[in-house]
Design a protein around this motif. Structure first.
Motif, PDB file in Angstrom:
ATOM      1  N   ALA A  77      36.810  10.677  36.058  1.00 55.46           N
ATOM      2  CA  ALA A  77      37.541   9.570  35.446  1.00 55.46           C
ATOM      3  C   ALA A  77      37.057   9.307  34.028  1.00 55.46           C
ATOM      4  O   ALA A  77      35.873   9.136  33.792  1.00 55.46           O
ATOM      5  N   LEU A  78      37.993   9.311  33.109  1.00 52.86           N
ATOM      6  CA  LEU A  78      37.708   8.997  31.708  1.00 52.86           C
ATOM      7  C   LEU A  78      38.722   7.972  31.237  1.00 52.86           C
ATOM      8  O   LEU A  78      39.756   8.326  30.669  1.00 52.86           O
ATOM      9  N   PRO A  79      38.431   6.697  31.483  1.00 52.87           N
ATOM     10  CA  PRO A  79      39.400   5.652  31.147  1.00 52.87           C
ATOM     11  C   PRO A  79      39.848   5.670  29.689  1.00 52.87           C
ATOM     12  O   PRO A  79      41.006   5.397  29.398  1.00 52.87           O
ATOM     13  N   ALA A  80      38.952   6.048  28.783  1.00 48.89           N
ATOM     14  CA  ALA A  80      39.292   6.041  27.355  1.00 48.89           C
ATOM     15  C   ALA A  80      40.460   6.969  27.054  1.00 48.89           C
ATOM     16  O   ALA A  80      41.224   6.743  26.120  1.00 48.89           O
ATOM     17  N   GLY A  82      42.709   7.895  29.531  1.00 47.74           N
ATOM     18  CA  GLY A  82      43.709   7.757  30.577  1.00 47.74           C
ATOM     19  C   GLY A  82      43.635   8.850  31.625  1.00 47.74           C
ATOM     20  O   GLY A  82      44.633   9.217  32.237  1.00 47.74           O
ATOM     21  N   LYS A  84      42.198  10.337  35.191  1.00 48.23           N
ATOM     22  CA  LYS A  84      41.505  10.166  36.476  1.00 48.23           C
ATOM     23  C   LYS A  84      42.084  11.202  37.417  1.00 48.23           C
ATOM     24  O   LYS A  84      43.277  11.207  37.691  1.00 48.23           O
ATOM     25  N   GLY A 107      32.671   8.066  31.058  1.00 46.65           N
ATOM     26  CA  GLY A 107      33.461   7.819  32.249  1.00 46.65           C
ATOM     27  C   GLY A 107      32.504   8.008  33.406  1.00 46.65           C
ATOM     28  O   GLY A 107      31.320   8.204  33.201  1.00 46.65           O
ATOM     29  N   SER A 110      34.393   8.032  40.294  1.00 46.84           N
ATOM     30  CA  SER A 110      34.764   6.736  40.829  1.00 46.84           C
ATOM     31  C   SER A 110      35.029   6.731  42.329  1.00 46.84           C
ATOM     32  O   SER A 110      35.466   5.738  42.868  1.00 46.84           O
TER      33      SER A 110
END
Length: 159
Positions: A77-80, A82, A84, A107, A110
């Motif tokens: 997951a790398l929210p920066a 977008g 996952k 990230g 998760s």
């Protein structure tokens, strides 16, 4: 069968990320096939996110990430960016991102499938092309096994 979750644009660079207990391994098949492990560094900041070897990518390039798991299901997951995606043993999932600016991005895994799981940090350093090229040269030497430089960790880490 080959089920693609999303349409991946033509990639400038492919990285294969393998989720292991409890760290990630990154392989760069386009850049001389070296591979390295990225483990949480106790002394790095930010705490619980710093790693010893970051994934390094060039800025403004389409980075295709192939994600798989070596043991249990992990999530990359790398929210920066977008991103996952699940890392599933025996399966290769694909995603992509394009970093618009240089810097460090974090990230983490998760999925909760183990007590250390929150501490599988993902650290990505986004750099200019020139810096990426010189990092690749350094990494090829640093992560080459037995100095041959053909394939860094074909055998994987010894248990």
């Amino acid at each position: 069968g080959a089920f693609l979750e999303l349409d991946v644009p033509k990639a400038d660079l492919t990285i294969k990320a393998t989720g292991k207990q409890w760290y990630w391994s990154y392989a760069y098949p386009d850049n001389g096939k070296f591979e390295f492990d990225s483990l949480m560094a106790q002394d790095k900041q930010p705490r619980l996110l710093g790693v010893d070897n970051e994934m390094v990518v060039p800025v403004n390039k389409v980075i295709r990430v192939q994600v798989t798991g070596a043991d249990v299901i992990h999530a990359f997951a790398l929210p920066a960016f977008g991103v996952k995606i699940d890392a599933i043993p025996g399966r290769l999932n694909e995603t992509w991102f394009k970093a618009a600016k240089t810097g460090m991005f974090y990230g983490q895994c998760s999925e909760l499938s183990g007590k250390d799981h929150a501490f599988m940090p993902i650290a990505i350093r986004v750099v200019e092309d020139k810096e990426f090229a010189s990092w690749v040269e350094t990494a090829k030497k640093k992560f080459a096994s037995g100095g041959t430089g053909t394939y860094a960790s074909a055998a994987g880490p010894t248990q």
